[in-house]
Design a protein around this motif. Structure first.
Motif, PDB file in Angstrom:
ATOM      1  N   PHE A 112      48.976  40.330  37.314  1.00 35.75           N
ATOM      2  CA  PHE A 112      47.450  40.847  37.617  1.00 35.75           C
ATOM      3  C   PHE A 112      47.202  42.246  36.858  1.00 35.75           C
ATOM      4  N   ALA A 113      48.482  42.929  36.811  1.00 32.08           N
ATOM      5  CA  ALA A 113      48.511  44.375  35.959  1.00 32.08           C
ATOM      6  C   ALA A 113      47.713  45.304  36.732  1.00 32.08           C
ATOM      7  N   TYR A 114      47.442  45.396  38.173  1.00 31.56           N
ATOM      8  CA  TYR A 114      47.103  46.489  38.998  1.00 31.56           C
ATOM      9  C   TYR A 114      47.941  47.580  38.995  1.00 31.56           C
ATOM     10  N   GLN A 115      47.263  48.817  39.301  1.00 31.72           N
ATOM     11  CA  GLN A 115      47.982  50.058  39.344  1.00 31.72           C
ATOM     12  C   GLN A 115      48.477  49.936  40.742  1.00 31.72           C
ATOM     13  N   LEU A 116      49.547  50.775  41.206  1.00 32.06           N
ATOM     14  CA  LEU A 116      50.276  51.102  42.318  1.00 32.06           C
ATOM     15  C   LEU A 116      49.172  51.494  43.376  1.00 32.06           C
ATOM     16  N   HIS A 117      48.774  52.440  43.004  1.00 33.21           N
ATOM     17  CA  HIS A 117      47.393  52.937  44.145  1.00 33.21           C
ATOM     18  C   HIS A 117      46.533  51.843  44.233  1.00 33.21           C
ATOM     19  N   GLU A 118      46.018  51.053  43.521  1.00 34.31           N
ATOM     20  CA  GLU A 118      45.206  49.997  43.647  1.00 34.31           C
ATOM     21  C   GLU A 118      45.799  48.985  44.559  1.00 34.31           C
ATOM     22  N   ILE A 119      47.052  48.788  44.432  1.00 34.55           N
ATOM     23  CA  ILE A 119      47.521  47.677  45.253  1.00 34.55           C
ATOM     24  C   ILE A 119      47.894  48.299  46.507  1.00 34.55           C
ATOM     25  N   ALA A 120      48.052  49.532  46.886  1.00 39.80           N
ATOM     26  CA  ALA A 120      48.224  50.392  48.118  1.00 39.80           C
ATOM     27  C   ALA A 120      46.948  50.026  48.701  1.00 39.80           C
ATOM     28  N   LEU A 165      49.484  30.733  45.554  1.00 45.04           N
ATOM     29  CA  LEU A 165      50.043  31.295  44.618  1.00 45.04           C
ATOM     30  C   LEU A 165      49.938  30.963  43.141  1.00 45.04           C
ATOM     31  N   ILE A 166      49.814  29.235  43.232  1.00 42.57           N
ATOM     32  CA  ILE A 166      49.821  28.753  41.830  1.00 42.57           C
ATOM     33  C   ILE A 166      48.279  29.038  41.320  1.00 42.57           C
ATOM     34  N   ASP A 167      47.472  28.784  42.479  1.00 39.09           N
ATOM     35  CA  ASP A 167      45.822  28.825  41.930  1.00 39.09           C
ATOM     36  C   ASP A 167      45.581  30.332  41.491  1.00 39.09           C
ATOM     37  N   ALA A 168      46.230  31.223  42.050  1.00 39.36           N
ATOM     38  CA  ALA A 168      46.157  32.613  41.923  1.00 39.36           C
ATOM     39  C   ALA A 168      46.283  33.106  40.513  1.00 39.36           C
ATOM     40  N   ILE A 169      47.455  32.302  39.811  1.00 39.14           N
ATOM     41  CA  ILE A 169      47.779  32.598  38.620  1.00 39.14           C
ATOM     42  C   ILE A 169      47.221  31.929  37.302  1.00 39.14           C
ATOM     43  N   LEU A 170      47.273  30.654  37.760  1.00 36.91           N
ATOM     44  CA  LEU A 170      46.355  29.556  36.962  1.00 36.91           C
ATOM     45  C   LEU A 170      44.778  30.054  36.766  1.00 36.91           C
ATOM     46  N   PHE A 171      44.022  30.587  37.842  1.00 33.49           N
ATOM     47  CA  PHE A 171      42.798  30.902  37.667  1.00 33.49           C
ATOM     48  C   PHE A 171      42.487  32.410  37.466  1.00 33.49           C
ATOM     49  N   HIS A 172      43.583  33.184  37.398  1.00 34.79           N
ATOM     50  CA  HIS A 172      43.777  34.648  37.534  1.00 34.79           C
ATOM     51  C   HIS A 172      42.740  35.148  38.336  1.00 34.79           C
ATOM     52  N   ASN A 173      43.141  34.799  39.493  1.00 28.85           N
ATOM     53  CA  ASN A 173      42.115  35.397  40.745  1.00 28.85           C
ATOM     54  C   ASN A 173      43.099  35.902  41.869  1.00 28.85           C
ATOM     55  N   PRO A 174      43.043  37.347  42.041  1.00 28.65           N
ATOM     56  CA  PRO A 174      43.900  37.857  42.941  1.00 28.65           C
ATOM     57  C   PRO A 174      43.400  37.528  44.393  1.00 28.65           C
ATOM     58  N   ASP A 175      42.067  37.034  44.489  1.00 30.65           N
ATOM     59  CA  ASP A 175      41.547  36.699  45.833  1.00 30.65           C
ATOM     60  C   ASP A 175      42.496  35.511  46.515  1.00 30.65           C
ATOM     61  N   TYR A 176      42.888  34.489  45.766  1.00 32.23           N
ATOM     62  CA  TYR A 176      44.080  33.794  46.157  1.00 32.23           C
ATOM     63  C   TYR A 176      45.276  34.257  46.753  1.00 32.23           C
ATOM     64  N   LEU A 177      45.685  35.389  45.934  1.00 31.39           N
ATOM     65  CA  LEU A 177      46.881  36.042  46.228  1.00 31.39           C
ATOM     66  C   LEU A 177      46.851  36.789  47.517  1.00 31.39           C
ATOM     67  N   LEU A 178      45.593  37.244  47.981  1.00 27.10           N
ATOM     68  CA  LEU A 178      45.436  38.101  48.975  1.00 27.10           C
ATOM     69  C   LEU A 178      45.297  37.199  49.940  1.00 27.10           C
ATOM     70  N   MET A 197      38.848  44.071  39.663  1.00 30.51           N
ATOM     71  CA  MET A 197      38.374  42.549  39.179  1.00 30.51           C
ATOM     72  C   MET A 197      38.055  42.536  37.682  1.00 30.51           C
ATOM     73  N   MET A 198      37.026  43.548  37.191  1.00 33.52           N
ATOM     74  CA  MET A 198      36.959  43.400  35.888  1.00 33.52           C
ATOM     75  C   MET A 198      37.965  43.492  35.031  1.00 33.52           C
ATOM     76  N   ARG A 199      38.787  44.764  35.376  1.00 33.44           N
ATOM     77  CA  ARG A 199      39.793  45.057  34.423  1.00 33.44           C
ATOM     78  C   ARG A 199      40.770  43.802  34.598  1.00 33.44           C
ATOM     79  N   CYS A 200      41.025  43.231  35.656  1.00 31.59           N
ATOM     80  CA  CYS A 200      41.974  42.015  35.550  1.00 31.59           C
ATOM     81  C   CYS A 200      41.557  40.868  34.752  1.00 31.59           C
ATOM     82  N   ALA A 201      40.223  40.715  34.826  1.00 31.04           N
ATOM     83  CA  ALA A 201      39.729  39.625  34.132  1.00 31.04           C
ATOM     84  C   ALA A 201      39.619  39.843  32.404  1.00 31.04           C
ATOM     85  N   ALA A 202      39.610  41.299  32.225  1.00 34.58           N
ATOM     86  CA  ALA A 202      39.720  41.654  30.732  1.00 34.58           C
ATOM     87  C   ALA A 202      41.173  41.339  30.526  1.00 34.58           C
TER      88      ALA A 202
END
Length: 202
Positions: A112-120, A165-178, A197-202
């Motif tokens: 999903f290409a989040y930055q470390l500080h965003e993940i933290a 996990l699969i839905d998170a990647i298929l639909f590019h939606n980190p909500d499933y991962l969380l 979310m906007m950056r991830c969708a881009a």
């Protein structure tokens, strides 16, 4: 070919095709064929014979194209299903090889290409812990052989968790991962920020 013969040919083409556009194309193809074989002034009966054979050839060509189109569609669907199965298999292997913490952070960063500080911030964990877990997950993936992955995959996680996990990647939606993280190891993960979310969708 005089105008009378052209009208008669057009009438015949309309009769056998049942469609104005097809009839016009067929009449034109027939005239070109007659000119090619130097029979532009052939009898109406001969013109009709040429038109009939041209129409049969066109119908056969359309049938072949239709068959090939259906074959390609079936092949594409088959390949898509195969790719989806392979993708699901890889995700399940990762779920068997990494801890839920490692997997969550690895996917948030490298998929999903989040930055470390965003993940933290999202996981409410120190950035140093996130960085350490990410490093361990990457090292583990590098050192895993195919055979080892297959052995680990034998002890797959709960199917519902795997689906998240699969839905998170298929639909590019980190909500499933969380949600996966909450169900497996985390109880206080925050929702992704709007900017993330906007950056991830881009």
């Amino acid at each position: 070919m005089n105008e009378l013969k052209q009208k008669a040919l057009m009438k015949y083409c309309m009769m056998i095709t049942g469609d104005k556009w097809d009839a016009e194309d067929l009449a034109q193809d027939t005239i070109l064929k007659l000119m090619e074989i130097k029979q532009a002034d052939a009898s109406p009966a001969y013109q009709k014979t040429v038109a009939k054979h041209k129409w049969i050839d066109q119908l056969r060509k359309r049938k072949r194209e239709c068959f090939l189109s259906e074959w390609h569609q079936e092949r594409e669907q088959s390949e898509s299903m195969k790719a989806a199965d392979e993708f699901e298999h890889v995700v399940k292997k990762l779920a068997g090889a990494l801890t839920p913490k490692q997997l969550t952070i690895f996917l948030l960063k490298d998929v999903f290409a989040y930055q470390l500080h965003e993940i933290a911030e999202m996981l409410d964990k120190p950035e140093s812990s996130v960085k350490s877990l990410l490093f361990r997950s990457r090292q583990r993936i590098k050192t895993l052989s195919r055979d080892f992955l297959q052995q680990e995959a034998a002890g797959e996680s709960d199917p519902d968790h795997g689906r998240l996990l699969i839905d998170a990647i298929l639909f590019h939606n980190p909500d499933y991962l969380l949600e996966y993280a909450r169900q497996t190891w985390l109880s206080n993960a925050s929702q992704p920020s709007c900017i993330s979310m906007m950056r991830c969708a881009a």
